[in-house]
Design a protein around this motif. Structure first.
Motif, PDB file in Angstrom:
ATOM      1  N   LEU A  62      14.500   8.553  -6.347  1.00 44.30           N
ATOM      2  CA  LEU A  62      13.400   7.663  -6.712  1.00 44.30           C
ATOM      3  C   LEU A  62      13.700   6.871  -7.979  1.00 44.30           C
ATOM      4  O   LEU A  62      13.000   5.902  -8.278  1.00 44.30           O
ATOM      5  N   VAL A  63      14.719   7.272  -8.706  1.00 45.44           N
ATOM      6  CA  VAL A  63      15.069   6.611  -9.964  1.00 45.44           C
ATOM      7  C   VAL A  63      16.217   5.628  -9.784  1.00 45.44           C
ATOM      8  O   VAL A  63      16.230   4.550 -10.380  1.00 45.44           O
ATOM      9  N   ARG A  64      17.168   6.002  -8.948  1.00 42.35           N
ATOM     10  CA  ARG A  64      18.350   5.150  -8.736  1.00 42.35           C
ATOM     11  C   ARG A  64      18.032   4.100  -7.667  1.00 42.35           C
ATOM     12  O   ARG A  64      18.424   4.213  -6.507  1.00 42.35           O
ATOM     13  N   VAL A  65      17.274   3.088  -8.068  1.00 49.49           N
ATOM     14  CA  VAL A  65      16.820   2.060  -7.134  1.00 49.49           C
ATOM     15  C   VAL A  65      17.015   0.674  -7.735  1.00 49.49           C
ATOM     16  O   VAL A  65      17.306   0.532  -8.925  1.00 49.49           O
ATOM     17  N   ARG A  66      16.809  -0.337  -6.918  1.00 52.88           N
ATOM     18  CA  ARG A  66      16.916  -1.721  -7.368  1.00 52.88           C
ATOM     19  C   ARG A  66      15.528  -2.181  -7.821  1.00 52.88           C
ATOM     20  O   ARG A  66      14.717  -2.652  -7.030  1.00 52.88           O
ATOM     21  N   TRP A  67      15.259  -2.022  -9.103  1.00 54.18           N
ATOM     22  CA  TRP A  67      13.914  -2.223  -9.642  1.00 54.18           C
ATOM     23  C   TRP A  67      13.323  -3.610  -9.387  1.00 54.18           C
ATOM     24  O   TRP A  67      12.134  -3.711  -9.034  1.00 54.18           O
ATOM     25  N   PRO A  68      14.056  -4.694  -9.572  1.00 54.34           N
ATOM     26  CA  PRO A  68      13.428  -6.013  -9.374  1.00 54.34           C
ATOM     27  C   PRO A  68      12.835  -6.200  -7.978  1.00 54.34           C
ATOM     28  O   PRO A  68      11.714  -6.714  -7.831  1.00 54.34           O
ATOM     29  N   LEU A  69      13.564  -5.752  -6.945  1.00 52.59           N
ATOM     30  CA  LEU A  69      13.056  -5.911  -5.586  1.00 52.59           C
ATOM     31  C   LEU A  69      11.867  -4.997  -5.331  1.00 52.59           C
ATOM     32  O   LEU A  69      10.931  -5.362  -4.603  1.00 52.59           O
ATOM     33  N   HIS A  70      11.870  -3.805  -5.910  1.00 49.13           N
ATOM     34  CA  HIS A  70      10.716  -2.909  -5.743  1.00 49.13           C
ATOM     35  C   HIS A  70       9.474  -3.487  -6.423  1.00 49.13           C
ATOM     36  O   HIS A  70       8.359  -3.398  -5.882  1.00 49.13           O
ATOM     37  N   LEU A  71       9.638  -4.064  -7.595  1.00 52.22           N
ATOM     38  CA  LEU A  71       8.507  -4.696  -8.272  1.00 52.22           C
ATOM     39  C   LEU A  71       7.964  -5.860  -7.454  1.00 52.22           C
ATOM     40  O   LEU A  71       6.744  -6.057  -7.354  1.00 52.22           O
ATOM     41  N   LEU A  72       8.873  -6.630  -6.863  1.00 52.34           N
ATOM     42  CA  LEU A  72       8.440  -7.748  -6.019  1.00 52.34           C
ATOM     43  C   LEU A  72       7.659  -7.239  -4.819  1.00 52.34           C
ATOM     44  O   LEU A  72       6.589  -7.776  -4.485  1.00 52.34           O
ATOM     45  N   ARG A  73       8.158  -6.186  -4.155  1.00 52.15           N
ATOM     46  CA  ARG A  73       7.453  -5.629  -2.996  1.00 52.15           C
ATOM     47  C   ARG A  73       6.095  -5.063  -3.399  1.00 52.15           C
ATOM     48  O   ARG A  73       5.125  -5.147  -2.636  1.00 52.15           O
ATOM     49  N   GLY A  74       6.005  -4.467  -4.598  1.00 58.50           N
ATOM     50  CA  GLY A  74       4.718  -3.958  -5.058  1.00 58.50           C
ATOM     51  C   GLY A  74       3.699  -5.063  -5.217  1.00 58.50           C
ATOM     52  O   GLY A  74       2.541  -4.932  -4.782  1.00 58.50           O
ATOM     53  N   ALA A  75       4.102  -6.175  -5.831  1.00 60.71           N
ATOM     54  CA  ALA A  75       3.192  -7.312  -6.002  1.00 60.71           C
ATOM     55  C   ALA A  75       2.816  -7.907  -4.658  1.00 60.71           C
ATOM     56  O   ALA A  75       1.646  -8.273  -4.417  1.00 60.71           O
ATOM     57  N   LEU A  76       3.797  -8.006  -3.752  1.00 55.89           N
ATOM     58  CA  LEU A  76       3.516  -8.560  -2.428  1.00 55.89           C
ATOM     59  C   LEU A  76       2.558  -7.665  -1.637  1.00 55.89           C
ATOM     60  O   LEU A  76       1.715  -8.163  -0.877  1.00 55.89           O
ATOM     61  N   SER A  77       2.673  -6.353  -1.804  1.00 54.72           N
ATOM     62  CA  SER A  77       1.782  -5.441  -1.073  1.00 54.72           C
ATOM     63  C   SER A  77       0.336  -5.619  -1.525  1.00 54.72           C
ATOM     64  O   SER A  77      -0.594  -5.523  -0.711  1.00 54.72           O
ATOM     65  N   VAL A  78       0.130  -5.888  -2.820  1.00 56.81           N
ATOM     66  CA  VAL A  78      -1.227  -6.143  -3.309  1.00 56.81           C
ATOM     67  C   VAL A  78      -1.779  -7.426  -2.688  1.00 56.81           C
ATOM     68  O   VAL A  78      -2.914  -7.470  -2.201  1.00 56.81           O
TER      69      VAL A  78
END
Length: 286
Positions: A62-78
């Motif tokens: 859960l830590v070794r991830v590509r943060w920018p894309l996860h943040l983008l997906r989080g905003a898109l999910s909202v």
């Protein structure tokens, strides 16, 4: 079972699960604001996804991830969930789904420049025909173009399309549990923070509804994440059209509504265009 077939089955299961979830969101949208509905959807699934993620790979993944894309997906999910919840307050599920069906066409269009998947001229024609079907649903007179509910569905579809593409990119490096965990966690954080100023206490009679939303949302998120990880986006996306059957069933069972001829015509145009995209992928594309 090949990964290709598994991805298709995961997508069919995801569509069924999300249809049950959407019925719950429509019921919740009658009492709560769109952003709170999005937050409640995330919070209802979060404990289940945390347990499943930790049990399937541990905390390290859960830590070794590509943060920018996860943040983008989080905003898109909202954006996706809040706009769709808003639309469900004013539209029958069938009509909302029919407009949302432009998402597979958007995904196919984006798959070329963003994923390197081939999208030939025949597919571009099919995409244009499908988008024409949305104009039929929105009414050629322009009446539907002014509908906030219709516009909200299109915003939701666009957000979903970009999220699906980024999910396929993430699937090359990040695990399915990590993708699910961060999408739902960021949804909870972003949506709850946005909804707090107008937050309404959750009614006791809605608790079981939230449990159903949490379970179906978790199953749907797993299925769709696996589907876009295992199969080309242009194959998984058209299977969204099976949601129309679920929408028809739920509208009839719970809200005693049936679709208008205009909506059926537009939906048929979009579905035919999408099925052509699926057929083209299984065969050869020019």
């Amino acid at each position: 079972m090949t990964p290709y077939l598994r991805g298709i089955l995961c997508m069919l299961g995801a569509v069924a699960a999300f249809s049950f979830m959407d019925a719950g969101l429509k019921a919740l949208s009658a009492h709560y604001g769109a952003m709170q509905v999005a937050a409640l959807r995330g919070l209802a699934s979060w404990p289940l996804i945390v347990l499943w993620s930790v049990a399937n790979g541990g905390v390290g993944q859960l830590v070794r991830v590509r943060w920018p894309l996860h943040l983008l997906r989080g905003a898109l999910s909202v954006a996706m969930l809040s706009s769709f919840a808003y639309a469900l307050r004013y539209l029958p599920m069938t009509e909302a789904y029919s407009l949302f069906f432009v998402a597979p066409l958007m995904i196919t269009a984006l798959a070329g420049p963003m994923l390197g998947e081939r999208v030939g001229w025949r597919r571009w024609v099919a995409i244009g025909v499908g988008l024409g079907g949305t104009l039929v649903i929105l009414r050629p007179s322009g009446e539907g173009m002014l509908s906030l509910g219709g516009a909200a569905v299109l915003v939701s579809a666009a957000s979903y399309s970009i999220s699906a593409i980024t999910g396929r990119i993430l699937g090359r490096t990040d695990s399915t549990p990590a993708m699910m965990f961060w999408m739902i966690t960021l949804l909870c954080v972003f949506a709850t923070a946005s909804a707090l100023p107008d937050w309404k206490p959750v009614l006791a009679q809605d608790v079981w509804l939230l449990v159903g939303v949490g379970l179906s949302g978790t199953l749907g998120l797993y299925g769709i994440t696996e589907a876009f990880r295992l199969t080309p986006a242009s194959v998984a996306a058209p299977l969204e059209y099976t949601a129309l059957a679920w929408g028809l069933l739920f509208d009839w069972l719970f809200w005693s509504t049936l679709p208008e001829a205009r909506m059926v015509t537009g939906a048929a145009i979009i579905v035919i265009a999408g099925l052509y995209l699926l057929k083209g992928d299984r065969g050869h594309e020019g």
